[in-house]
Each structure stands twice: as C-alpha cells, then as structure tokens.
Design a protein around this motif. Structure first.
Motif, PDB file in Angstrom:
ATOM      1  N   MET A   1     159.077 -57.940  77.983  1.00  0.00           N
ATOM      2  CA  MET A   1     158.182 -58.283  79.106  1.00  0.00           C
ATOM      3  C   MET A   1     158.910 -59.247  80.041  1.00  0.00           C
ATOM      4  SD  MET A   1     155.479 -56.566  78.344  1.00  0.00           S
ATOM      5  CE  MET A   1     154.092 -57.247  79.247  1.00  0.00           C
ATOM      6  N   ARG A   2     159.015 -58.831  81.342  1.00  0.00           N
ATOM      7  CA  ARG A   2     159.752 -59.642  82.322  1.00  0.00           C
ATOM      8  C   ARG A   2     158.935 -59.800  83.594  1.00  0.00           C
ATOM      9  NH1 ARG A   2     164.962 -60.373  80.730  1.00  0.00           N
ATOM     10  NH2 ARG A   2     165.525 -61.166  82.798  1.00  0.00           N
ATOM     11  N   LEU A   3     159.082 -60.963  84.215  1.00  0.00           N
ATOM     12  CA  LEU A   3     158.429 -61.285  85.472  1.00  0.00           C
ATOM     13  C   LEU A   3     159.455 -61.292  86.585  1.00  0.00           C
ATOM     14  CD1 LEU A   3     156.120 -64.157  84.214  1.00  0.00           C
ATOM     15  CD2 LEU A   3     155.296 -62.031  85.272  1.00  0.00           C
TER      16      LEU A   3
ATOM     17  N   TYR B   1     155.252 -65.130  90.881  1.00  0.00           N
ATOM     18  CA  TYR B   1     155.864 -63.860  90.518  1.00  0.00           C
ATOM     19  C   TYR B   1     155.097 -62.688  91.120  1.00  0.00           C
ATOM     20  CZ  TYR B   1     158.153 -66.955  87.228  1.00  0.00           C
ATOM     21  OH  TYR B   1     158.861 -67.980  86.676  1.00  0.00           O
ATOM     22  N   ALA B   2     155.846 -61.618  91.396  1.00  0.00           N
ATOM     23  CA  ALA B   2     155.252 -60.460  92.068  1.00  0.00           C
ATOM     24  C   ALA B   2     154.934 -59.322  91.116  1.00  0.00           C
ATOM     25  CB  ALA B   2     156.202 -59.954  93.156  1.00  0.00           C
ATOM     26  N   GLU B   3     155.612 -59.234  89.984  1.00  0.00           N
ATOM     27  CA  GLU B   3     155.422 -58.070  89.118  1.00  0.00           C
ATOM     28  C   GLU B   3     155.740 -58.414  87.666  1.00  0.00           C
ATOM     29  OE1 GLU B   3     156.541 -53.679  90.120  1.00  0.00           O
ATOM     30  OE2 GLU B   3     158.223 -54.527  88.981  1.00  0.00           O
ATOM     31  N   LEU B   4     154.984 -57.763  86.757  1.00  0.00           N
ATOM     32  CA  LEU B   4     155.235 -57.858  85.318  1.00  0.00           C
ATOM     33  C   LEU B   4     155.553 -56.456  84.806  1.00  0.00           C
ATOM     34  CD1 LEU B   4     155.119 -59.425  82.569  1.00  0.00           C
ATOM     35  CD2 LEU B   4     152.721 -58.656  82.421  1.00  0.00           C
ATOM     36  N   SER B   5     156.623 -56.333  84.014  1.00  0.00           N
ATOM     37  CA  SER B   5     157.006 -55.028  83.469  1.00  0.00           C
ATOM     38  C   SER B   5     157.446 -55.195  82.020  1.00  0.00           C
ATOM     39  CB  SER B   5     158.142 -54.408  84.293  1.00  0.00           C
ATOM     40  OG  SER B   5     159.295 -55.236  84.252  1.00  0.00           O
ATOM     41  N   GLY B   6     157.332 -54.094  81.259  1.00  0.00           N
ATOM     42  CA  GLY B   6     157.737 -54.124  79.859  1.00  0.00           C
ATOM     43  C   GLY B   6     157.142 -52.943  79.111  1.00  0.00           C
ATOM     44  N   PHE B   7     156.933 -53.089  77.781  1.00  0.00           N
ATOM     45  CA  PHE B   7     156.408 -52.026  76.930  1.00  0.00           C
ATOM     46  C   PHE B   7     155.435 -52.616  75.909  1.00  0.00           C
ATOM     47  CE2 PHE B   7     160.548 -50.714  78.386  1.00  0.00           C
ATOM     48  CZ  PHE B   7     160.363 -49.394  78.761  1.00  0.00           C
TER      49      PHE B   7
END
Length: 240
Positions: free
Chosen positions: A236-238, A163-169
């Motif tokens: 949270m998503r990859l 995976y290249a990126e993790l995003s969320g809150f």
C-alpha cells in the motif's frame, strides 16, 4: 861550429804546429758540443709543443642535463606539440583536426530539467498509525489482520490532505485457516471508496482517490462463524 839558432827554429815550429792542431781539435769539439746542445734543445721544444702543427683543438665536453633521481625524465615539448584538448593535424596533413580527449575529466552528464512524470510516493507503513483495533501484524510492505466472526480489525492513518492517491492489493493467504471470503474496506473521512469480498488464495487491486482527505481507514471483517481468517493489505503506497 854549429849555429844553435838554426837548430832551434825547426823545433819551435813543430811545437807551434802541435799547439795549433790541438787548438783546432778543441774548437771543433766545442762546435760539435754546441751543435749537439742546440739539437737537443730543438727536440725538447718539439716535444713540449705537442706537435701543434698537426693537432686538433678539442673544446669542452657538453654538460649533462640535470635529472631528478627516482623520477622519470620529462619529455621535451616541441613547437609542433599541441596541448591536451587542442586541435592538432594528422602527420600526413590530411583529414580534419583531431581533438584529443582531456585526461582525468569525466564527460558531462546531461541534466534533467523540470519535474519527472512519476509522482513521489511513500509506503503506507512509513506513516504513523493514529488508531488500531484488533490483532494486526506488520512488516515493511504488508499489514495482516487476524479476524473472527463479527470482528472488524481497523487501522486509521492521518493524511492531512497531502496525498492524491492510494494504491496496493488486498488478499487472503492460501494458508488462512478458513476458506470463506473476507471483507476488505478502504474509506477516506468516513466515505467507503473500496470494498472487496476476497476468498482464500485470492487478491484484488486497490486504487482510490485520496485528494484532500484527512483520515484513511483500512478494515477487515468476517461474517460466518467458525475459525478465524487472515486478511492482508500488501504494498500500500500513497502518491502525492
């Protein structure tokens, strides 16, 4: 003396005349009878002929077209009809050819070639957890840790460099028992890439680069002694 021959001659003539008149009467009656028979024969012949001199010849009636019971009759196809989808001209002869739509066929949809701009992503909760410490509760899109002072609940995931990126809150719910800040950290292979000190009823966005990373760790900690706090990672998503 009387002459007998002279007396007999007139009487014989009378009988002869009577006989002749009778024969003539019979002949006339015979002729009349024959004429009546001929007239009757001619009348019968006229009746039997049916008046052919004034009759009109009647031909055989046309045969009905066969139909199938229970099914509608098929419409006749004229030489001017055009098949579905073929061009046909309007009745007034003006304008251009009119294209009839094809029945029962859907319009072709445009095809999309090549990759889209949006990268494929998966929720972090869909990945298996390699290591868990502390008290966590999870659902489809969030992970909440119940944390006391000097405790650090941790969740570790194995990324395998996919995976290249993790995003969320990250945030603290307004119903959290303590009003103090909680500390959130996100690290990849031991390197801290996100740190947030977040108070009650507040949140912060997370976006970190995970390219080539193998192990992803999420932690929540609390430094002030007292009641426990609840820190939550949401959505949270990859992304690949």
């Amino acid at each position: 003396m009387h002459d007998e021959g002279a007396n007999k001659t007139p009487r014989g003539s009378q009988w002869t005349s009577r006989i002749r008149r009778g024969l003539e009467r019979q002949w006339l009656q015979g002729v009349a009878a024959i004429a009546g028979i001929v007239a009757t024969a001619l009348a019968l012949a006229a009746l039997l002929s049916g008046g052919t001199g004034n009759s009109t010849t009647v031909g055989p009636s046309p045969r009905p077209m066969p139909t199938t019971e229970g099914q509608p009759a098929k419409p006749a196809v004229s030489a001017e009809s055009s098949p579905t989808g073929a061009p046909s001209r309007s009745p007034d002869g003006g304008g251009g050819p009119t294209i009839l739509p094809s029945a029962g066929k859907a319009s072709p949809q445009p095809r999309t070639n090549g990759p889209t701009n949006r990268p494929r992503s998966v929720p972090l909760t869909a990945l298996p957890v390699e290591t868990v410490t502390g008290a966590w509760s999870t659902d489809a899109d969030s992970m909440s840790a119940k944390v006391y002072c000097n405790e650090t609940p941790t969740r570790i995931y194995r990324l395998g460099g996919k995976y290249a990126e993790l995003s969320g809150f990250a945030g603290v719910d307004e119903d959290s028992p303590t009003s103090e800040e909680l500390k959130f950290e996100v690290s990849v292979d031991g390197e801290v890439l996100f740190t947030g000190h977040i108070g009650q009823a507040a949140s912060a966005p997370i976006r970190v680069d995970t390219r080539g990373g193998d192990r992803l760790a999420l932690t929540v900690s609390k430094c002030v002694d007292g009641s426990y706090g609840v820190g939550t990672y949401v959505d949270m998503r990859l992304s690949e």
